[in-house]
Design a protein around this motif. Structure first.
Motif, mmCIF file in Angstrom:
data_model
loop_
_atom_site.group_PDB
_atom_site.id
_atom_site.type_symbol
_atom_site.label_atom_id
_atom_site.label_comp_id
_atom_site.label_asym_id
_atom_site.label_seq_id
_atom_site.Cartn_x
_atom_site.Cartn_y
_atom_site.Cartn_z
ATOM 1 N N TYR A 11 17.135 3.589 -7.182
ATOM 2 C CA TYR A 11 16.320 2.431 -7.564
ATOM 3 C C TYR A 11 17.186 1.256 -8.000
ATOM 4 C CZ TYR A 11 12.999 6.210 -7.403
ATOM 5 O OH TYR A 11 12.263 7.272 -6.980
ATOM 6 N N TYR A 12 16.707 0.044 -7.731
ATOM 7 C CA TYR A 12 17.437 -1.148 -8.172
ATOM 8 C C TYR A 12 17.485 -1.138 -9.688
ATOM 9 C CZ TYR A 12 17.227 -2.978 -3.439
ATOM 10 O OH TYR A 12 17.393 -3.146 -2.094
ATOM 11 N N TYR A 233 23.686 9.453 -0.628
ATOM 12 C CA TYR A 233 23.132 10.767 -0.291
ATOM 13 C C TYR A 233 24.221 11.784 0.080
ATOM 14 C CZ TYR A 233 18.776 8.063 0.100
ATOM 15 O OH TYR A 233 17.695 7.249 -0.141
ATOM 16 N N ILE A 257 11.087 8.484 0.747
ATOM 17 C CA ILE A 257 11.186 7.030 0.611
ATOM 18 C C ILE A 257 9.789 6.411 0.624
ATOM 19 C CG2 ILE A 257 13.459 6.864 1.740
ATOM 20 C CD1 ILE A 257 11.879 5.865 4.269
ATOM 21 N N GLY A 258 9.705 5.157 0.213
ATOM 22 C CA GLY A 258 8.460 4.411 0.370
ATOM 23 C C GLY A 258 8.466 3.756 1.742
ATOM 24 N N ASP A 260 8.224 0.857 2.720
ATOM 25 C CA ASP A 260 8.896 -0.440 2.866
ATOM 26 C C ASP A 260 10.389 -0.305 3.188
ATOM 27 O OD1 ASP A 260 8.905 0.728 0.302
ATOM 28 O OD2 ASP A 260 9.816 -1.078 -0.528
ATOM 29 N N HIS A 287 6.352 7.788 2.142
ATOM 30 C CA HIS A 287 5.010 7.833 1.550
ATOM 31 C C HIS A 287 4.421 6.425 1.496
ATOM 32 C CE1 HIS A 287 6.329 6.099 -2.239
ATOM 33 N NE2 HIS A 287 7.332 6.960 -2.281
ATOM 34 N N TRP A 289 1.860 3.390 -0.375
ATOM 35 C CA TRP A 289 1.972 2.591 -1.589
ATOM 36 C C TRP A 289 0.809 2.832 -2.512
ATOM 37 C CZ3 TRP A 289 5.094 -1.833 -3.032
ATOM 38 C CH2 TRP A 289 6.287 -1.887 -2.309
ATOM 39 N N TRP A 290 1.091 2.735 -3.780
ATOM 40 C CA TRP A 290 0.020 2.680 -4.775
ATOM 41 C C TRP A 290 -0.414 1.232 -4.874
ATOM 42 C CZ3 TRP A 290 -2.692 6.472 -6.831
ATOM 43 C CH2 TRP A 290 -2.174 7.759 -6.713
ATOM 44 N N MET A 297 0.916 -4.062 -5.751
ATOM 45 C CA MET A 297 1.346 -4.321 -7.130
ATOM 46 C C MET A 297 2.562 -5.216 -7.069
ATOM 47 S SD MET A 297 1.370 -0.659 -8.968
ATOM 48 C CE MET A 297 0.017 0.454 -8.664
HETATM 49 N N1 MSP Z 1 17.490 0.305 -3.838
HETATM 50 C C1 MSP Z 1 16.596 0.469 -2.754
HETATM 51 C C2 MSP Z 1 16.655 1.870 -2.205
HETATM 52 C C3 MSP Z 1 18.021 2.305 -1.740
HETATM 53 S S1 MSP Z 1 18.001 3.970 -1.219
HETATM 54 C C4 MSP Z 1 19.468 4.204 -0.503
HETATM 55 C C5 MSP Z 1 15.167 0.175 -3.196
HETATM 56 N N2 MSP Z 1 14.910 0.271 -4.479
HETATM 57 S S2 MSP Z 1 13.498 -0.075 -5.195
HETATM 58 O O1 MSP Z 1 13.731 0.177 -6.573
HETATM 59 O O2 MSP Z 1 13.069 -1.372 -4.842
HETATM 60 O O3 MSP Z 1 12.412 0.830 -4.586
HETATM 61 C C6 MSP Z 1 12.470 2.185 -4.632
HETATM 62 C C7 MSP Z 1 11.214 2.848 -4.099
HETATM 63 O O4 MSP Z 1 10.043 2.532 -4.832
HETATM 64 C C8 MSP Z 1 10.930 2.531 -2.644
HETATM 65 O O5 MSP Z 1 10.799 3.756 -1.979
HETATM 66 C C9 MSP Z 1 9.602 1.827 -2.693
HETATM 67 O O6 MSP Z 1 8.827 2.127 -1.580
HETATM 68 C C10 MSP Z 1 8.974 2.437 -3.928
HETATM 69 N N3 MSP Z 1 7.881 1.618 -4.409
HETATM 70 C C11 MSP Z 1 7.945 0.402 -4.980
HETATM 71 N N4 MSP Z 1 6.666 0.022 -5.263
HETATM 72 C C12 MSP Z 1 5.774 0.954 -4.849
HETATM 73 C C13 MSP Z 1 4.373 1.175 -5.018
HETATM 74 N N5 MSP Z 1 3.566 0.288 -5.538
HETATM 75 N N6 MSP Z 1 3.865 2.379 -4.623
HETATM 76 C C14 MSP Z 1 4.666 3.386 -4.170
HETATM 77 N N7 MSP Z 1 5.957 3.201 -4.041
HETATM 78 C C15 MSP Z 1 6.525 1.910 -4.097
HETATM 79 O O7 MSP Z 1 14.348 -0.132 -2.353
#
Ligand code: MSP
Length: 640
Positions: A11-12, A233, A257-258, A260, A287, A289-290, A297
């Protein structure tokens, strides 16, 4: 025993954890726990993505170094995972040496082999997303040249020969249907690839961005964040640093992953792995999105669900259960507190809560708090035994098929089945009338059902199920499937404790909109369906228990010309229901008919008479006919 390696996106680190992050991580945790329960050797990796322009800007704004900034913000994720009972085996940060050195080794190797080359780039660059964009992304009208964040650049950069792997990747995806899941996401990637595939720019000049991993062959550049991030990974499991560990875990079984971040994971990552010379992960699962109602969101709309606030309000386990049971994997789901409350009250407070309190109360009241020795099993007992073992097995199947919602609906079904069993056997009456053997049998069977169901729910609700299992005398430890796949493991004589209320009911204010929803029986989610058609999920339907019932007798209800009071038999259980059919049927023509009823409707008082269910009838204009069964079937059968 086999191995299971599952990952979440990293996650960021700048973001505040929200329901989207929590969902993927809880999903990975639940899968990891089910695999551990099944006896698989499991490795669960999560972490944070810590390089890039936004981190650099946030650090500048705070007047700290980027490293100081990420060191202080990473804690937010680590704390949330602890509070949500996440059992990751490793947490990787892309600023760690163990990651950085591997990214550099990979880059050097690809450069030496000509997989990465230098070239001049002339085009548009989006500063916000740190990506190169095409002419059509530039909004000429708005600014008379480009959007504020898109700039024209001409610079030297480094490129990964991604386009070269396009044909190979298309074939690989077509030959390996499990590689990208669900199927419609595979088609999305194939559609993207068929339009053509450019090489990937993997460098950013330090003049624009310096918070990143320096290219080992040119110190004027840092690595593009996605190229850096995806490597986590393999760097985390020992690639180029610990061969034995790497051999043990790679390839990953699941990258979760999501939707997006599909392209980066199903196009960039496989081509990178191919160029490096490594096998592909088994499945990349995207998967949905919520959503909030129908809306995405987003921080700007201020509608982001904070996972901690919810789990603090209703409990971590209930929150985990809701996320897993409510979202059919792969699709979007809409989040609302009403949907949460409804599911919580139905599945947990009512059904599971009742089952638990009945078993523990009766064993305490009539067996000195010890599980009794069962007598011989009858048909009802045999049916319950089979239903439990089947639901336990199907839960594991649903894990491999990524249909957790389905497996959990099956377990909820067994909970209702056990409550129905107790209503049929009426152990409270058996105890009072001295029918000890049947009483003991029914208590043993219900307690054994509780042992299996609580064990199979443990990966989803580890805290509450541990408490429940401790109360049942089988210990708080995570159970093994071996013990849950076999009936009769609960030793007679086991001491149980007094029940505590594990899932206190959430009282809802029925007002305005909620009230209409409750009245019409339309779940909130249906409101988000398209074109005014109230579509429901399978899981909504699965909550309605339809059964066949035989009408034993019928009588008129005094003072109510439309109502009849029916005695019905539902698989050996005698029930009474009030039905508004008096103008369509006489009391004499009804006995003997096999009808269909909603068996899990809350009992209600109608004209002072108790009604335990509702029958189904079809109507058209003034006509009304009962829904009956075509052919001979015993009552109590399931209708689907
Ligand atoms: N840093 C990248 C991923 C790099 S992996 C090598 C990134 N980070 S993120 O923090 O923006 O997002 C992480 C995950 O959260 C993603 O899979 C994204 O799809 C998920 N989600 C963010 N908002 C979401 C929802 N509202 N519902 C479900 N998942 C969503 O992308």
């Amino acid at each position: 025993m086999s191995k299971f390696y599952v990952t979440t996106p990293i996650y960021y680190v700048n973001d505040k954890p929200h329901i989207g992050h929590a969902y993927t991580t809880i999903l990975a945790d639940v899968l990891a726990r089910y695999h551990r329960l099944a006896g698989d050797e499991t490795h669960f990796l999560t972490g944070t993505d810590e390089h890039g322009l936004k981190v650099q800007q946030a650090a500048d704004a705070r007047g700290v170094t980027p490293q100081e900034h990420v060191d202080s913000t990473v804690v937010r994720f680590q704390e949330v995972w602890q509070r949500l009972d996440i059992t990751h085996d490793d947490f990787i940060r892309t600023t760690e040496d163990r990651h950085r050195t591997i990214v550099q080794k990979i880059l050097q190797d690809l450069y030496d082999r000509g997989e990465i080359y230098a070239a001049d780039y002339d085009g548009w660059y989006d500063v916000t997303s740190e990506t190169f964009v095409t002419e059509k992304d530039v909004d000429v009208n708005q600014t008379g040249g480009s959007t504020p964040n898109i700039i024209r650049i001409t610079e030297r950069n480094y490129f990964f020969r991604m386009g070269y792997y396009r044909d190979w990747l298309i074939k690989y995806i077509e030959d390996n249907p499990l590689f990208i899941q669900p199927d419609f996401r595979r088609n999305e990637t194939l559609g993207f690839l068929k339009k053509g595939l450019n090489d990937l720019c993997i460098s950013r000049p330090k003049s624009r961005l310096n918070w990143g991993i320096e290219l080992p062959f040119d110190s004027d550049f840092v690595t593009y964040v996605w190229f850096d991030a995806l490597v986590n990974y393999i760097s985390a499991v020992g690639y180029l640093s610990d061969n034995a560990t790497f051999e043990k875990w790679w390839p990953a079984n699941y990258h979760l992953i999501g939707k997006d971040i599909l392209t980066t994971h199903t196009v960039y990552w496989p081509t990178m792995l191919k160029a490096i010379g490594l096998p592909m992960p088994q499945t990349i699962f995207a998967h949905g999105w919520w959503l909030m109602g129908k809306d995405k969101m987003s921080k700007s709309s201020g509608n982001v669900v904070n996972p901690l606030a919810l789990s603090e309000k209703y409990g971590v386990d209930a929150f985990r259960y809701f996320l897993m049971a409510e979202m059919p994997l792969g699709q979007d789901a809409s989040f609302s507190e009403e949907a949460f409350t409804r599911r919580y009250n139905t599945d947990l407070a009512n059904d599971l809560g009742n089952m638990l309190s009945r078993v523990l109360k009766l064993v305490n009241a009539y067996c000195d708090g010890r599980i009794p020795e069962p007598g011989p099993a009858g048909n009802e007992e045999e049916a319950l035994r089979q239903a439990c073992l089947k639901a336990a097995q199907e839960m594991l199947v649903s894990v491999t098929e990524m249909r957790l919602d389905k497996g959990l609906a099956g377990l909820s079904g067994v909970v209702r089945e056990t409550n129905r069993y107790l209503e049929v056997r009426q152990p409270w009456t058996l105890a009072k009338t001295g029918q000890t053997e049947l009483f003991n049998t029914s208590m043993y069977y219900a307690a054994e059902a509780l042992r299996i169901v609580s064990g199979m729910l443990h990966p989803v609700m580890p805290g509450k199920m541990s408490a429940l299992r401790q109360a049942l005398g089988v210990g708080a430890d995570a159970p093994a499937y071996d013990t849950l796949a076999v009936w009769g493991q609960l030793a007679p004589g086991t001491a149980v404790t007094k029940p505590e209320s594990l899932f206190p009911r959430i009282e809802t204010k029925v007002a305005g909109k909620d009230k209409t929803e409750a009245k019409s029986g339309t779940p909130a989610k249906a409101a988000s369906s398209e074109e005014g058609v109230a579509l429901i999920e399978y899981t909504d339907f699965a909550r309605v228990e339809l059964r066949t019932a035989r009408i034993v007798a019928a009588e008129k209800v005094n003072g109510a010309e439309k109502l009849l009071y029916l005695d019905i038999d539902v698989g050996g259980e005698a029930r009474k229901i009030v039905a508004g059919i008096a103008q369509h049927y006489t009391v004499d023509e009804l006995p003997g008919k096999t009808i269909v009823i909603v068996a899990n409707l809350k009992p209600a008082k109608i004209r002072g008479l108790k009604s335990e269910g509702m029958l189904l009838a079809a109507s058209h204009g003034d006509q009304l006919r009962l829904v009956t069964v075509d052919g001979v079937l015993p009552s109590g059968g399931t209708v689907r």
